[in-house]
Motif scaffolding. Structure first.
Motif, PDB file in Angstrom:
ATOM      1  N   LYS A 273       3.149 -18.602   6.287  1.00 31.00           N
ATOM      2  CA  LYS A 273       2.684 -17.797   5.161  1.00 31.00           C
ATOM      3  C   LYS A 273       3.741 -16.743   4.817  1.00 31.00           C
ATOM      4  CE  LYS A 273      -1.528 -19.650   5.380  1.00 31.00           C
ATOM      5  NZ  LYS A 273      -1.451 -20.353   6.655  1.00 31.00           N
ATOM      6  N   GLY A 274       3.708 -16.311   3.584  1.00 30.71           N
ATOM      7  CA  GLY A 274       4.574 -15.229   3.145  1.00 30.71           C
ATOM      8  C   GLY A 274       3.816 -13.911   3.132  1.00 30.71           C
ATOM      9  N   VAL A 275       4.535 -12.813   3.232  1.00 29.04           N
ATOM     10  CA  VAL A 275       3.940 -11.474   3.231  1.00 29.04           C
ATOM     11  C   VAL A 275       4.333 -10.777   1.933  1.00 29.04           C
ATOM     12  CG1 VAL A 275       3.805  -9.249   4.412  1.00 29.04           C
ATOM     13  CG2 VAL A 275       4.056 -11.359   5.733  1.00 29.04           C
ATOM     14  N   ARG A 276       3.343 -10.307   1.203  1.00 28.98           N
ATOM     15  CA  ARG A 276       3.612  -9.611  -0.047  1.00 28.98           C
ATOM     16  C   ARG A 276       3.917  -8.134   0.218  1.00 28.98           C
ATOM     17  NH1 ARG A 276      -0.685 -13.030  -2.451  1.00 28.98           N
ATOM     18  NH2 ARG A 276       0.262 -14.280  -4.094  1.00 28.98           N
ATOM     19  N   ASP A 277       4.944  -7.638  -0.457  1.00 25.71           N
ATOM     20  CA  ASP A 277       5.293  -6.220  -0.361  1.00 25.71           C
ATOM     21  C   ASP A 277       4.630  -5.492  -1.522  1.00 25.71           C
ATOM     22  OD1 ASP A 277       6.369  -3.770   0.090  1.00 25.71           O
ATOM     23  OD2 ASP A 277       8.430  -4.300  -0.475  1.00 25.71           O
ATOM     24  N   THR A 278       3.474  -4.901  -1.259  1.00 27.95           N
ATOM     25  CA  THR A 278       2.724  -4.242  -2.327  1.00 27.95           C
ATOM     26  C   THR A 278       3.276  -2.867  -2.677  1.00 27.95           C
ATOM     27  OG1 THR A 278       1.166  -3.333  -0.687  1.00 27.95           O
ATOM     28  CG2 THR A 278       0.619  -5.461  -1.670  1.00 27.95           C
ATOM     29  N   LEU A 314     -21.957  -9.580  -3.108  1.00 20.99           N
ATOM     30  CA  LEU A 314     -21.184  -8.448  -3.606  1.00 20.99           C
ATOM     31  C   LEU A 314     -20.114  -8.956  -4.554  1.00 20.99           C
ATOM     32  CD1 LEU A 314     -20.203  -5.427  -3.478  1.00 20.99           C
ATOM     33  CD2 LEU A 314     -18.712  -6.162  -1.595  1.00 20.99           C
ATOM     34  N   VAL A 315     -20.045  -8.354  -5.734  1.00 17.87           N
ATOM     35  CA  VAL A 315     -18.964  -8.606  -6.684  1.00 17.87           C
ATOM     36  C   VAL A 315     -18.158  -7.318  -6.771  1.00 17.87           C
ATOM     37  CG1 VAL A 315     -18.348  -9.233  -9.041  1.00 17.87           C
ATOM     38  CG2 VAL A 315     -20.359 -10.257  -7.961  1.00 17.87           C
ATOM     39  N   ALA A 316     -16.864  -7.387  -6.473  1.00 14.36           N
ATOM     40  CA  ALA A 316     -16.047  -6.167  -6.431  1.00 14.36           C
ATOM     41  C   ALA A 316     -14.610  -6.503  -6.785  1.00 14.36           C
ATOM     42  CB  ALA A 316     -16.118  -5.520  -5.045  1.00 14.36           C
ATOM     43  N   TRP A 317     -13.854  -5.444  -7.117  1.00 15.07           N
ATOM     44  CA  TRP A 317     -12.438  -5.558  -7.452  1.00 15.07           C
ATOM     45  C   TRP A 317     -11.663  -4.600  -6.552  1.00 15.07           C
ATOM     46  CZ3 TRP A 317     -11.225  -9.078 -11.311  1.00 15.07           C
ATOM     47  CH2 TRP A 317     -12.303  -9.530 -12.067  1.00 15.07           C
ATOM     48  N   ILE A 318     -10.535  -5.079  -6.027  1.00 14.72           N
ATOM     49  CA  ILE A 318      -9.696  -4.257  -5.170  1.00 14.72           C
ATOM     50  C   ILE A 318      -8.368  -4.017  -5.875  1.00 14.72           C
ATOM     51  CG2 ILE A 318      -8.806  -6.269  -3.897  1.00 14.72           C
ATOM     52  CD1 ILE A 318      -8.642  -4.453  -1.421  1.00 14.72           C
ATOM     53  N   GLU A 319      -7.969  -2.752  -5.934  1.00 15.71           N
ATOM     54  CA  GLU A 319      -6.676  -2.398  -6.503  1.00 15.71           C
ATOM     55  C   GLU A 319      -5.613  -2.724  -5.452  1.00 15.71           C
ATOM     56  OE1 GLU A 319      -3.282  -1.192  -7.743  1.00 15.71           O
ATOM     57  OE2 GLU A 319      -4.032   0.163  -6.186  1.00 15.71           O
ATOM     58  N   THR A 320      -4.677  -3.619  -5.768  1.00 16.29           N
ATOM     59  CA  THR A 320      -3.801  -4.215  -4.763  1.00 16.29           C
ATOM     60  C   THR A 320      -2.914  -3.185  -4.073  1.00 16.29           C
ATOM     61  OG1 THR A 320      -3.784  -6.248  -6.067  1.00 16.29           O
ATOM     62  CG2 THR A 320      -2.114  -6.035  -4.362  1.00 16.29           C
ATOM     63  N   ARG A 321      -2.360  -2.236  -4.790  1.00 12.25           N
ATOM     64  CA  ARG A 321      -1.424  -1.276  -4.181  1.00 12.25           C
ATOM     65  C   ARG A 321      -2.133  -0.352  -3.206  1.00 12.25           C
ATOM     66  NH1 ARG A 321       2.965   2.174  -5.654  1.00 12.25           N
ATOM     67  NH2 ARG A 321       3.428   3.387  -3.776  1.00 12.25           N
ATOM     68  N   SER A 322      -3.266   0.219  -3.618  1.00 11.54           N
ATOM     69  CA  SER A 322      -3.928   1.245  -2.803  1.00 11.54           C
ATOM     70  C   SER A 322      -5.052   0.696  -1.936  1.00 11.54           C
ATOM     71  CB  SER A 322      -4.499   2.330  -3.719  1.00 11.54           C
ATOM     72  OG  SER A 322      -5.519   1.799  -4.557  1.00 11.54           O
ATOM     73  N   ARG A 323      -5.508  -0.547  -2.169  1.00 17.10           N
ATOM     74  CA  ARG A 323      -6.652  -1.154  -1.487  1.00 17.10           C
ATOM     75  C   ARG A 323      -7.974  -0.457  -1.826  1.00 17.10           C
ATOM     76  NH1 ARG A 323      -1.931  -2.736  -0.159  1.00 17.10           N
ATOM     77  NH2 ARG A 323      -1.553  -3.974   1.728  1.00 17.10           N
ATOM     78  N   MET A 487     -12.989   4.485   1.695  1.00 20.22           N
ATOM     79  CA  MET A 487     -12.060   5.016   0.698  1.00 20.22           C
ATOM     80  C   MET A 487     -11.265   6.209   1.210  1.00 20.22           C
ATOM     81  SD  MET A 487     -12.163   3.216  -2.135  1.00 20.22           S
ATOM     82  CE  MET A 487     -11.732   4.274  -3.509  1.00 20.22           C
ATOM     83  N   ASN A 488     -11.846   7.015   2.097  1.00 16.25           N
ATOM     84  CA  ASN A 488     -11.170   8.232   2.560  1.00 16.25           C
ATOM     85  C   ASN A 488     -10.742   8.163   4.022  1.00 16.25           C
ATOM     86  OD1 ASN A 488     -11.420  10.166   0.162  1.00 16.25           O
ATOM     87  ND2 ASN A 488     -13.534   9.466   0.393  1.00 16.25           N
ATOM     88  N   ASN A 489     -10.705   6.974   4.588  1.00 20.57           N
ATOM     89  CA  ASN A 489     -10.219   6.788   5.956  1.00 20.57           C
ATOM     90  C   ASN A 489      -8.818   6.187   5.937  1.00 20.57           C
ATOM     91  OD1 ASN A 489     -12.511   7.814   7.084  1.00 20.57           O
ATOM     92  ND2 ASN A 489     -12.910   6.060   8.395  1.00 20.57           N
ATOM     93  N   VAL A 490      -8.078   6.396   7.030  1.00 20.26           N
ATOM     94  CA  VAL A 490      -6.722   5.854   7.138  1.00 20.26           C
ATOM     95  C   VAL A 490      -6.787   4.326   7.118  1.00 20.26           C
ATOM     96  CG1 VAL A 490      -4.676   5.688   8.601  1.00 20.26           C
ATOM     97  CG2 VAL A 490      -5.888   7.869   8.385  1.00 20.26           C
ATOM     98  N   HIS A 491      -5.971   3.724   6.271  1.00 18.09           N
ATOM     99  CA  HIS A 491      -5.910   2.268   6.149  1.00 18.09           C
ATOM    100  C   HIS A 491      -4.702   1.774   6.934  1.00 18.09           C
ATOM    101  CE1 HIS A 491      -5.709  -1.740   4.420  1.00 18.09           C
ATOM    102  NE2 HIS A 491      -6.880  -1.542   3.818  1.00 18.09           N
ATOM    103  N   SER A 492      -4.934   0.925   7.927  1.00 20.12           N
ATOM    104  CA  SER A 492      -3.840   0.475   8.789  1.00 20.12           C
ATOM    105  C   SER A 492      -2.788  -0.306   8.006  1.00 20.12           C
ATOM    106  CB  SER A 492      -4.388  -0.390   9.926  1.00 20.12           C
ATOM    107  OG  SER A 492      -5.055  -1.531   9.413  1.00 20.12           O
ATOM    108  N   LEU A 497       2.936  -0.363   6.051  1.00 20.24           N
ATOM    109  CA  LEU A 497       3.900  -0.496   4.958  1.00 20.24           C
ATOM    110  C   LEU A 497       4.711   0.772   4.733  1.00 20.24           C
ATOM    111  CD1 LEU A 497       1.727  -2.458   2.372  1.00 20.24           C
ATOM    112  CD2 LEU A 497       3.674  -3.331   3.653  1.00 20.24           C
ATOM    113  N   GLY A 498       4.382   1.850   5.442  1.00 20.63           N
ATOM    114  CA  GLY A 498       5.138   3.093   5.304  1.00 20.63           C
ATOM    115  C   GLY A 498       4.801   3.877   4.050  1.00 20.63           C
TER     116      GLY A 498
END
Length: 708
Positions: A273-278, A314-323, A487-492, A497-498
């Protein structure tokens, strides 16, 4: 060797000492060595040469060995005693020390003894050899002579390699005295036809799909061996080790996995698999959408008042850069209207329209009214970055709901490839692990393949006791968890990704942003409406099983018009002309009474690698499934395998697949819509006149008998 001279550097190598040591030794004992000088060609100092016969016996023997190797290299037709390089020239020193430390250090001690013996220049050399062998090795002098011969040969090889490559190969002199590593993963008792037969069985698709065992394979191997008259075959333990060797050391596990699990599961579990750099994306540049079925149950009240237990969706949308998650809605079953509500909730919450959508391949997301093109139409016109589509008309039916909002383009995930929208799929995994498992009604993952993923609970009894949350209560719990725990917790993922901001909310608010304002409210209302082309009859327009009629429709009888309707309120519809201008509203009295394409270069390269991997494993499967009787036909054309027609035995038991007779599905509309043509009724059998005649004659004879 009386007339043979070597340079000072070569003499040092033969003596196994450094150049400086040899130089000082020559200065201290100049009378011992026979030397000569020659004028250097470049005009420097005179070059010093030493006679070989004035060196130590060890150096003399090493020179002789080196000359033998040189002669073997210079004369191709000569048959030397050693036809190939010794084993220690093919072994890495670090690897040997790591795996055989005890043998290596024994070789070091033995090398010291051999060097002492070779360096001895006194009298009674035979007695010295015997004493040296006894004191160092507790062996006889013949053993010492053998080790000395091996040592001198290794010295010659080290000198030869040093001249060729310029490296230091003194470790040859130690490894040559060590024990040769035992050969592993070699099966000399396996004949080539036996190896191929084992591969035929193990990599057979049906055998692998049924998870055939090594014991099953060995039983079939014995059966085939008996048919071919093989008196001796490898033991079961050897065959089991050979299979493990193929799967691990020969890296053929992926090929077996492809045969046993199929291409879909192979791509999911074994393909690279490839890894996307968001981090290169802007906030709101790409938004991913998908549906998720919760692994728990809630009490749902139907429109008729009946309460049942369901798994909420559940129907939802995720913003790719910020999750970050937006537009979340819960329902019993999702459809295009739910998706529209969810997307409208997204853009009205963030006050911005996303640039691109990355959507699921489901029919609700890819419906023509959503995308503006048919679901199976993948050949679409390209888009200019930030511009409009070349051939998109102003008609909402052609534009689609997504582009009507101002979204540049939508990209569809490939079927059965969830990793193509990895961010939203990973979020659903987090939902399951950190939210759903806290519910008492949790019953395990819906698609879990292992039995321990299921949790057995009496949901019907829990519903009767009132232990299940209602849909509204469940959504309230979900909203609190989403805002406070996600939404307000640290996302690993953001941390790895730094990113400067490592919570979804903070990155969404502070990251580099793509911005496109919302359409006017009136346009949003119009976009939400569904457009449809219908025909006007003298009774009006028939939709939803009802008739819509007004006096204005009289001018459009027997014509096709474009109508729009709000699926949330179908008491009336609106008629539009060809210029998309609203003409009038038509009520239903019965109801009243009641994106340019994102660059695909990286994805294409990954596709190529995936195709190469799949092609390579398919080639391994094809090679391993060549029948052994065909592969070794030249050796013995009497071999029989798995073809009963030639006296062989069946590998897998079952009937052969019948050939498919259907070439293609009929596309003729008349055929598809005419049930009598598609399902013709059997005609009533016609009466035979001949049988009727015979029946009358028989009946007359019976009557005549009765009268008599």
């Amino acid at each position: 060797m009386s007339s043979v001279y070597v340079t000072l550097e070569e003499a040092a190598r033969l003596e196994s000492i450094s150049y400086e040591t040899m130089k000082k030794k020559l200065q201290r004992n100049s009378q011992r060595f026979k030397i000569k000088t020659e004028i250097a060609d470049n005009g420097g100092k005179d070059r010093v040469f030493i006679a070989v016969n004035s060196l130590s016996p060890k150096a003399k023997e090493a020179y002789r060995r080196l000359q033998e190797l040189q002669v073997q290299a210079d004369i191709p037709n000569m048959q030397p005693q050693t036809t190939e390089e010794p084993w220690y020239t093919q072994v890495a020193l670090d690897w040997y020390i790591e795996n055989y430390p005890e043998q290596y250090y024994k070789g070091v001690e033995l090398g010291n003894a051999v060097r002492n013996f070779l360096g001895y220049e006194g009298k009674e050399r035979t007695q010295y050899a015997s004493d040296c062998a006894q004191s160092y090795m507790d062996k006889g002098q013949r053993t010492l002579y053998r080790h000395a011969k091996t040592y001198l040969e290794a010295t010659a090889w080290a000198t030869k390699k040093e001249k060729e490559n310029g490296g230091n190969y003194d470790h040859y002199k130690i490894l040559c005295l060590c024990r040769k590593p035992k050969a592993i993963n070699q099966y000399p008792s396996f004949k080539p036809e036996v190896e191929q037969l084992i591969k035929n069985i193990w990599f057979n698709k049906d055998f692998a799909t049924n998870r055939g065992t090594r014991m099953m394979l060995y039983d079939k191997l014995q059966e085939v061996a008996k048919l071919n008259g093989w008196n001796k075959i490898p033991s079961y333990q050897s065959v089991a080790r050979y299979i493990s060797y193929l799967m691990q050391d020969e890296a053929q596990y992926n090929a077996w996995y492809l045969a046993s699990h199929g291409v879909r599961e192979y791509k999911n579990k074994r393909m690279i698999k490839g890894v996307r750099d968001t981090t290169k994306l802007q906030v709101m540049e790409i938004v991913q959408g998908d549906e998720h079925t919760f692994d728990c149950w809630v009490a749902y009240t139907h429109p008729n008042g009946k309460v049942t237990a369901i798994r909420p969706k559940l129907v939802a949308w995720i913003e790719t850069r910020s999750r970050a998650i937006f537009g979340d809605l819960m329902c019993k079953d999702a459809n295009s209207e739910i998706l529209k509500d969810s997307l409208l909730k997204l853009i009205t919450t963030v006050k911005c329209v996303p640039k691109y959508l990355h959507i699921d391949n489901g029919k609700d997301y890819t419906a023509e009214e959503m995308t503006g093109h048919k679901r199976n139409d993948r050949e679409r016109s390209s888009l200019i970055d930030g511009g409009e589509c070349f051939d998109i008309e102003f008609d909402p039916v052609a534009r689609g709901f997504y582009k009507g909002l101002g979204i540049v383009d939508d990209h569809r995930a490939m079927p059965y490839e969830p990793w193509s929208k990895g961010q939203v799929e990973r979020f659903f995994k987090t939902v399951c692990d950190r939210f759903t498992r806290w519910m008492k009604s949790y019953t395990g993952t819906l698609t879990g393949s292992s039995t321990d993923a299921k949790v057995r609970k009496d949901i019907k009894k829990m519903l009767e006791k009132g232990e299940l949350l209602t849909m509204e209560e469940f959504f309230a719990r979900w909203t609190w968890w989403l805002e406070n725990k996600y939404m307000n917790n640290v996302h690993s993922g953001l941390k790895k990704l730094g990113e400067k901001y490592i919570t979804p909310q903070s990155l969404f608010e502070n990251g580099d942003r793509y911005y496109k304002p919302l359409p006017p409210r009136a346009q949003l209302t119009a976009i939400y409406q569904i457009a449809k082309k219908v025909r006007v009859y003298n009774t009006g327009i028939r939709m939803f099983g009802q008739y819509y009629m007004s006096a204005e429709l009289g001018a459009y009888i027997d014509k096709t018009v474009t109508v729009k309707y709000d699926p949330r309120d179908i008491t009336s519809i609106w008629v539009y002309n060809n210029q998309n201008k609203q003409l009038f509203s038509v009520p239903c009295h019965e109801l009243l009474a009641y994106a340019p394409q994102v660059s695909q270069k990286a994805v294409e390269e990954l596709r190529k690698e995936q195709n190469r991997q799949l092609r390579r494993d398919r080639e391994i499967l094809a090679e391993n499934n060549i029948p052994f009787e065909e592969k070794f036909k030249e050796i013995n054309d009497q071999y029989v395998g798995f073809n009963p027609a030639t006296g062989g035995t069946e590998l897998m038991i079952g009937n052969k697949q019948k050939p498919v007779k259907v070439v293609s599905m009929p596309e003729d509309e008349i055929y598809r819509k005419n049930k009598q043509v598609r399902n013709p009724q059997e005609e009533e059998p016609q009466e035979s006149k001949l049988l009727e005649l015979y029946a009358k004659r028989g009946l007359a004879k019976i009557k005549a008998i009765g009268e008599n």
